[in-house]
Scaffold this active site. Structure first.
Site, PDB file in Angstrom:
ATOM      1  N   ARG A  51     -45.116 -51.576 -53.013  1.00 29.07           N
ATOM      2  CA  ARG A  51     -45.121 -50.127 -53.136  1.00 29.07           C
ATOM      3  C   ARG A  51     -44.902 -49.769 -54.598  1.00 29.07           C
ATOM      4  O   ARG A  51     -43.939 -50.228 -55.210  1.00 29.07           O
ATOM      5  CB  ARG A  51     -44.015 -49.500 -52.292  1.00 29.07           C
ATOM      6  CG  ARG A  51     -44.133 -49.743 -50.792  1.00 29.07           C
ATOM      7  CD  ARG A  51     -42.839 -49.353 -50.087  1.00 29.07           C
ATOM      8  NE  ARG A  51     -41.721 -50.171 -50.555  1.00 29.07           N
ATOM      9  CZ  ARG A  51     -40.445 -49.912 -50.280  1.00 29.07           C
ATOM     10  NH1 ARG A  51     -40.124 -48.841 -49.574  1.00 29.07           N
ATOM     11  NH2 ARG A  51     -39.491 -50.717 -50.729  1.00 29.07           N
TER      12      ARG A  51
ATOM     13  N   PHE B  12     -41.869 -44.048 -42.785  1.00 27.22           N
ATOM     14  CA  PHE B  12     -43.141 -43.323 -42.889  1.00 27.22           C
ATOM     15  C   PHE B  12     -43.238 -42.177 -41.882  1.00 27.22           C
ATOM     16  O   PHE B  12     -44.300 -41.876 -41.375  1.00 27.22           O
ATOM     17  CB  PHE B  12     -44.328 -44.282 -42.736  1.00 27.22           C
ATOM     18  CG  PHE B  12     -44.515 -45.180 -43.931  1.00 27.22           C
ATOM     19  CD1 PHE B  12     -45.400 -44.830 -44.936  1.00 27.22           C
ATOM     20  CD2 PHE B  12     -43.776 -46.347 -44.060  1.00 27.22           C
ATOM     21  CE1 PHE B  12     -45.564 -45.642 -46.053  1.00 27.22           C
ATOM     22  CE2 PHE B  12     -43.928 -47.162 -45.169  1.00 27.22           C
ATOM     23  CZ  PHE B  12     -44.817 -46.810 -46.171  1.00 27.22           C
TER      24      PHE B  12
ATOM     25  N   CYS C  55     -53.875 -47.279 -52.875  1.00 27.39           N
ATOM     26  CA  CYS C  55     -54.066 -48.134 -51.698  1.00 27.39           C
ATOM     27  C   CYS C  55     -54.522 -47.382 -50.451  1.00 27.39           C
ATOM     28  O   CYS C  55     -55.615 -47.632 -49.942  1.00 27.39           O
ATOM     29  CB  CYS C  55     -52.770 -48.887 -51.394  1.00 27.39           C
ATOM     30  SG  CYS C  55     -52.345 -50.120 -52.636  1.00 27.39           S
TER      31      CYS C  55
ATOM     32  N   ARG D  88     -53.677 -41.668 -59.265  1.00 26.15           N
ATOM     33  CA  ARG D  88     -54.819 -41.914 -58.383  1.00 26.15           C
ATOM     34  C   ARG D  88     -54.617 -41.256 -57.022  1.00 26.15           C
ATOM     35  O   ARG D  88     -53.627 -41.499 -56.351  1.00 26.15           O
ATOM     36  CB  ARG D  88     -55.046 -43.423 -58.227  1.00 26.15           C
ATOM     37  CG  ARG D  88     -55.667 -44.060 -59.460  1.00 26.15           C
ATOM     38  CD  ARG D  88     -55.784 -45.559 -59.337  1.00 26.15           C
ATOM     39  NE  ARG D  88     -54.500 -46.227 -59.415  1.00 26.15           N
ATOM     40  CZ  ARG D  88     -54.339 -47.551 -59.419  1.00 26.15           C
ATOM     41  NH1 ARG D  88     -55.397 -48.342 -59.327  1.00 26.15           N
ATOM     42  NH2 ARG D  88     -53.138 -48.078 -59.505  1.00 26.15           N
TER      43      ARG D  88
END
Length: 439
Positions: A153, A248, A259, A326
Site C-alpha cells: 500500500r 476497507f 492499482c 494517479r
C-alpha cells in the site's frame, strides 16, 4: 545471501530493492534515467514513502545497495532478476506490456548465467509464460520464471514489506520456487506456493475484491443518506462480523491510485478475452466513477450554482502519506468545479508539485490548509492527511466565508460540527445544516 538485480525503481521496484538489501542481499537496481540513478546513488529517493529514504542511505553506506543504468552490470552473476516496471492502462483498459518486453529483451541480451526471472509487476494471467517464451527465443542461457506479486500500500509500503500477511510465489519449477522462498525467508512472513498463473490471478483478484468492498460500502453510504442511517455505525456493525472484517469499510469519495483503477479495468478485459462477462466488477468501476463526483453534487445542491464560488480543495494525492496523483479523486473534482465556474484553491502537504502537472491550469494553490480556506465559500476534504483532519472548527469558522464543509473522507465529528454551528456534509452520515435552507 544472494545477488539480486531489480529492474525499475518506481514504488514497487525501489521498495523491493531497498527491502531485499536491508535483509542482507546484495541488490543492484536498474533504471534508464541517468539523473534519477545519480540522485539515488546519493541517497535521494525519487518517491515519497515513509521510512524509505533512511533505509536507502543505510544500505548504500553498508554497500549492499547500488543503482545503475547498465543492465549488463546489474545482471552479471545475479541469482535473481526482478522485473518491477510499470504496466500502465491502455485506453481499452488492457495492460500495456511494452516496458515488460523491454526488460525481457535486455535480459535476453545480457544474461550469461542461470538466474530466476521474478515478475513483481502486475501482469495479466499468462504474461509470465509469454516472458519465458520471449526470452527463450533470444538466448540459450538457462533461466526460470517466477511470479511473485506485490501487495504493498502506498504510504505504508515499507511497513507492508516487512510485516505483510503473506508472500505469494508462483513457480512451475520447484528449484526456482525454492530459491525465491530462500531469498524471502529473512522477512519471516508466511509463504504461499502455487503455480504461475494462479499467482498472477491472486494479485488481480485481491485488488478487485478490495475495490469491491470500497464500492459496496460507498453504495450503502449513499443509501444511508436517503434513509437517515449512519454509515459509521453500519460499517462498524458489519465489520464486527469476522466473515466480513472491518478493513476497507470506510465510506468516502472512492478509490484511486496506481492499482485499483488499473487492475479492475484490466481484470474486466482479461475476462472479456475469454468471453466472460464480469458484471459485478463493471458495476464496481461505475460506482467508483460516480462516487468521485459526490462532493460537487452536494455542493451544487447546497449553493444552487457554483459559478463564482471559491472552493478550497484540501488534499490532492489519492491517499495520505504519498505524493501519488494517479487516479486521485481531486482530478475529477477539480475538473468538475472548473467546468461549473468555481474558483478552486488546492493544497496538499506533499503532492503539490505532482498536482500542478495534472490538475487544470485554472487551479490556484495555497501554502497551507489555513491559507486555502481563507475567504473560501466552502471547503472540500479530499484527502485525509493528519494536518487537514486536525483543523479545528474555530479555524474553519474564522476563515470560511460560508462556513460550510463537504467532507469526502468523514474526517470530522458530527456533534462538534453541530456545536460549532457549521454546515457540514459528509458521506453516509447525518447532515449538519443549521444556517439556511437548501437553495
Amino acid at each position: 545471501m544472494k545477488k539480486i538485480a531489480v529492474v525499475g525503481t518506481g514504488y514497487v521496484g525501489l521498495v523491493t530493492g531497498v527491502a531485499l538489501s536491508e535483509v542482507g542481499h546484495f541488490v543492484n537496481c536498474v533504471d534508464v534515467d541517468k539523473n534519477k540513478v545519480n540522485s539515488m546513488l546519493n541517497g535521494v529517493s525519487p518517491i515519497f514513502e515513509p521510512g524509505l529514504s533512511e533505509l536507502m542511505v543505510k544500505n548504500i553506506k553498508e554497500e549492499r545497495l547500488s543503482f545503475t543504468t547498465e543492465h549488463q552490470k546489474a545482471f552479471e552473476g545475479a541469482d535473481a532478476i526482478y522485473i518491477a516496471v510499470g504496466t500502465p492502462q491502455k485506453e481499452d483498459g488492457t495492460a500495456d506490456l511494452r516496458f515488460i518486453e523491454s526488460v525481457a529483451t535486455n535480459i535476453a541480451d545480457h544474461l550469461n548465467n542461470y538466474a530466476v526471472i521474478v515478475t513483481k509487476s502486475t501482469v495479466p494471467v499468462g504474461t509470465n509464460d509469454y516472458i519465458k517464451s520471449f526470452i527463450e527465443e533470444r538466448t540459450d542461457t538457462p533461466f526460470d520464471v517466477v511470479s511473485n506479486p506485490e501487495f504493498l500500500r502506498e504510504g505504508s509500503a515499507v511497513q507492508d514489506t516487512f510485516h505483510g500477511d503473506r508472500i505469494v510465489i508462483g513457480a512451475d519449477s520447484p528449484i526456482a520456487g525454492d530459491l525465491i522462498e530462500e531469498i524471502n525467508k529473512p522477512f519471516g512472513i508466511p509463504v504461499f506456493r502455487t503455480d504461475i498463473r494462479s499467482a498472477e490471478m491472486i494479485k488481480y483478484a485481491s485488488n478487485a475484491f478490495l475495490a469491491t468492498k470500497i464500492s459496496f460500502v460507498n453504495e450503502i453510504a449513499n443509501l444511508c443518506d436517503k434513509l437517515d442511517a449512519n454509515i459509521d455505525d453500519v460499517a462498524k456493525g458489519m465489520g464486527q462480523d469476522k466473515r466480513i472484517g472491518d478493513k476497507f469499510l470506510n465510506a468516502g469519495i472512492g478509490y484511486g491510485g496506481s492499482c485499483f483503477p488499473k487492475d479492475t479495468s484490466a481484470l474486466v478485459q482479461i475476462a472479456g478475452n475469454v468471453e466472460h462477462e464480469f458484471t459485478l466488477l463493471k458495476a464496481v468501476i461505475e460506482v467508483n466513477y460516480k462516487q468521485q463526483r459526490l462532493l460537487v453534487d452536494k455542493a451544487k445542491e447546497y449553493f444552487g450554482s457554483l459559478r463564482g464560488k471559491t472552493i478550497a480543495m484540501l488534499g490532492l494525492a489519492f491517499k495520505p502519506n504519498t505524493d501519488d496523483m494517479r487516479e486521485a479523486a481531486s482530478i475529477i473534482l477539480a475538473q468538475e468545479l472548473v467546468l461549473a465556474g468555481a474558483n478552486v484553491v488546492g493544497y496538499d502537504p506533499i503532492a503539490m508539485n505532482n498536482a500542478k502537472k495534472i490538475l487544470p491550469e485554472a487551479i490556484n494553490y495555497a501554502d497551507s490548509a489555513l491559507e486555502a480556506i481563507h475567504n473560501a465559500d466552502a471547503a472540500f476534504i479530499v484527502t485525509e492527511w493528519d494536518e487537514i483532519c486536525s483543523l479545528t472548527t474555530e479555524q474553519f469558522k474564522d476563515n470560511l466565508k460560508e462556513a460550510v464543509i463537504f467532507d469526502g473522507r468523514n474526517c470530522f465529528n458530527i456533534e462538534e460540527m453541530k456545536e460549532a454551528k457549521l454546515d457540514y456534509f459528509s458521506v453516509g452520515r447525518p447532515v449538519v445544516k443549521l444556517e439556511k435552507e437548501m437553495v
